[in-house]
Design an enzyme around this catalytic site. Structure first.
Site, PDB file in Angstrom:
ATOM      1  N   HIS A  37       0.840  -1.205   0.000  1.00 18.82           N
ATOM      2  CA  HIS A  37       0.000   0.000   0.000  1.00 18.82           C
ATOM      3  C   HIS A  37       0.873   1.253   0.000  1.00 18.82           C
ATOM      4  O   HIS A  37       0.606   2.216  -0.720  1.00 18.82           O
ATOM      5  CB  HIS A  37      -0.873   0.047   1.265  1.00 18.82           C
ATOM      6  CG  HIS A  37      -1.853  -1.074   1.392  1.00 18.82           C
ATOM      7  ND1 HIS A  37      -1.699  -2.084   2.306  1.00 18.82           N
ATOM      8  CD2 HIS A  37      -3.021  -1.339   0.743  1.00 18.82           C
ATOM      9  CE1 HIS A  37      -2.724  -2.925   2.219  1.00 18.82           C
ATOM     10  NE2 HIS A  37      -3.537  -2.508   1.279  1.00 18.82           N
ATOM     11  N   SER A 186      -2.630  -7.956   3.282  1.00 17.44           N
ATOM     12  CA  SER A 186      -3.232  -7.765   4.607  1.00 17.44           C
ATOM     13  C   SER A 186      -3.637  -9.122   5.169  1.00 17.44           C
ATOM     14  O   SER A 186      -3.629  -9.337   6.383  1.00 17.44           O
ATOM     15  CB  SER A 186      -4.457  -6.859   4.503  1.00 17.44           C
ATOM     16  OG  SER A 186      -4.114  -5.636   3.886  1.00 17.44           O
TER      17      SER A 186
HETATM   18  P1  AMP Z   1      -6.310  -3.859  -0.669  1.00 15.41           P
HETATM   19  O1  AMP Z   1      -6.212  -2.966   0.535  1.00 15.41           O
HETATM   20  O2  AMP Z   1      -5.840  -5.256  -0.415  1.00 15.41           O
HETATM   21  O3  AMP Z   1      -7.638  -3.757  -1.368  1.00 15.41           O
HETATM   22  O4  AMP Z   1      -5.246  -3.280  -1.702  1.00 15.41           O
HETATM   23  C1  AMP Z   1      -5.267  -1.926  -2.083  1.00 15.41           C
HETATM   24  C2  AMP Z   1      -4.285  -1.738  -3.204  1.00 15.41           C
HETATM   25  O5  AMP Z   1      -2.983  -2.147  -2.771  1.00 15.41           O
HETATM   26  C3  AMP Z   1      -4.619  -2.575  -4.453  1.00 15.41           C
HETATM   27  O6  AMP Z   1      -4.377  -1.805  -5.610  1.00 15.41           O
HETATM   28  C4  AMP Z   1      -3.645  -3.711  -4.339  1.00 15.41           C
HETATM   29  O7  AMP Z   1      -3.303  -4.268  -5.590  1.00 15.41           O
HETATM   30  C5  AMP Z   1      -2.454  -3.034  -3.716  1.00 15.41           C
HETATM   31  N1  AMP Z   1      -1.580  -4.038  -3.087  1.00 15.41           N
HETATM   32  C6  AMP Z   1      -1.925  -4.932  -2.135  1.00 15.41           C
HETATM   33  N2  AMP Z   1      -0.871  -5.744  -1.866  1.00 15.41           N
HETATM   34  C7  AMP Z   1       0.140  -5.349  -2.669  1.00 15.41           C
HETATM   35  C8  AMP Z   1       1.481  -5.789  -2.878  1.00 15.41           C
HETATM   36  N3  AMP Z   1       1.994  -6.800  -2.208  1.00 15.41           N
HETATM   37  N4  AMP Z   1       2.218  -5.143  -3.814  1.00 15.41           N
HETATM   38  C9  AMP Z   1       1.701  -4.118  -4.522  1.00 15.41           C
HETATM   39  N5  AMP Z   1       0.453  -3.655  -4.372  1.00 15.41           N
HETATM   40  C10 AMP Z   1      -0.320  -4.258  -3.462  1.00 15.41           C
END
Ligand code: AMP
Length: 304
Positions: A37, A186
């Site tokens: 994030h 997460s």
């Molecule tokens: P989330 O909070 O899981 O919905 O993720 C929010 C954003 O963070 C989304 O665009 C995800 O693709 C990105 N994201 C989550 N994990 C990673 C990671 N390990 N590397 C890069 N981006 C991530």
């Protein structure tokens, strides 16, 4: 950093920024921030004048029996992380604010949402595309940042933005991994020590599959089977799917001649984890994009 909870307030803040000629960059999230994030926030900070991060655990993208109630939350930690990354505004709406009584409209992207995670999570991508459309409409960003960790989501959002002529540049950012290769998520917080150790097989299988492509393997079925067989060696890991698809259309490919996504999902302990590698062919040479590894000194290029 200002924290805003209503649509009216965040819209007013973004209107004011634009009126001053500032470009708005946007990072949608579900919180419990990690380095993945934070890398999106840094990219948004570098490219834009006013950075908005939304933190909303969107109920419509969770299916019955999924982990909506258990989804990890740490508002104080998230606030501190966003502040440290120079975010201007944190948007923290309630479920009622986003979905008031009477809401009946959804956004559906056909085709791209049917395979991969869409097959085992019916309705998931409708939840994602609907909430992202609403957030784009509320915030009006020039650019929005998404991680390649969620490769299908990124392809779906790009398609949606193009199809609906949304005036936003969708920016894909590198997949960030733990030093041992595990993709940051997460949901990694659900893993106990044994499951955490077992989960490294996912990235390990993808690394080895990309090495096979670099050595000359082009047969998609063989690559897929290699990943299946490798992961089968870890009894705690139950594979949901492995697919070898065109990185843009997400249609299955037979031979690796175009930009190809090798994507998987698996249940490890209490967590459902996803991971992927994209293999491109600049000047005909297979070039895997595995993302970046975190290290105490900061992100570095993954070399496997
Ligand atoms: P989330 O909070 O899981 O919905 O993720 C929010 C954003 O963070 C989304 O665009 C995800 O693709 C990105 N994201 C989550 N994990 C990673 C990671 N390990 N590397 C890069 N981006 C991530």
């Amino acid at each position: 950093m200002i924290t805003l909870t209503t649509i009216a307030d965040v819209r007013a803040a973004c209107d004011a920024a634009r009126a001053e000629g500032r470009r708005v960059g946007f990072v949608p999230t579900m919180g419990f921030f990690h380095e993945g994030h934070r890398s999106l926030m840094r990219a948004a900070r570098a490219d834009n004048d006013f950075v908005v991060v939304s933190l909303f655990v969107n109920p419509t993208q969770f299916g019955p029996g999924e982990d909506l109630a258990a989804y990890p939350r740490d508002l104080d930690g998230d606030r501190a992380a966003a502040e440290a990354e120079g975010v201007d505004a944190l948007f923290l709406p309630t479920v009622d604010e986003m979905y008031p009584e009477g809401a009946r409209t959804t956004v559906h992207v056909a085709g791209l949402t049917e395979g991969l995670c869409g097959a085992s999570r019916p309705g998931h991508f409708d939840g994602v595309t609907t909430v992202v459309t609403k957030l784009f409409s509320i915030i009006g960003p020039s650019r929005a940042y998404f991680g390649r960790k969620d490769a299908q989501q990124l392809a779906v959002i790009r398609r949606m933005a193009a199809d609906l002529d949304l005036p936003v540049e969708v920016v894909g950012c590198p997949l960030v991994r733990e030093p041992d290769g595990l993709a940051l998520s997460s949901r990694n917080t659900y893993l106990d020590a044994d499951a955490r150790q077992a989960a490294t097989i996912l990235s390990g299988a993808l690394y080895m599959a990309s090495e096979a492509v670099v050595r000359g393997q082009r047969d998609a079925a063989a690559i897929r089977q290699f990943v299946v067989d490798t992961i089968a060696q870890a009894p705690q890991v139950r594979l949901d799917y492995v697919e070898v698809v065109d990185a843009g259309t997400l249609e299955p490919v037979d031979h690796l001649t175009v930009d190809t996504l090798v994507a998987l999902a698996a249940f490890v302990g209490k967590a459902r984890l996803i991971d992927n590698v994209t293999i491109t062919f600049p000047a005909g040479v297979p070039t895997p994009d595995l993302g970046v590894l975190t290290a105490s000194s900061g992100p570095q290029e993954a070399e496997h």
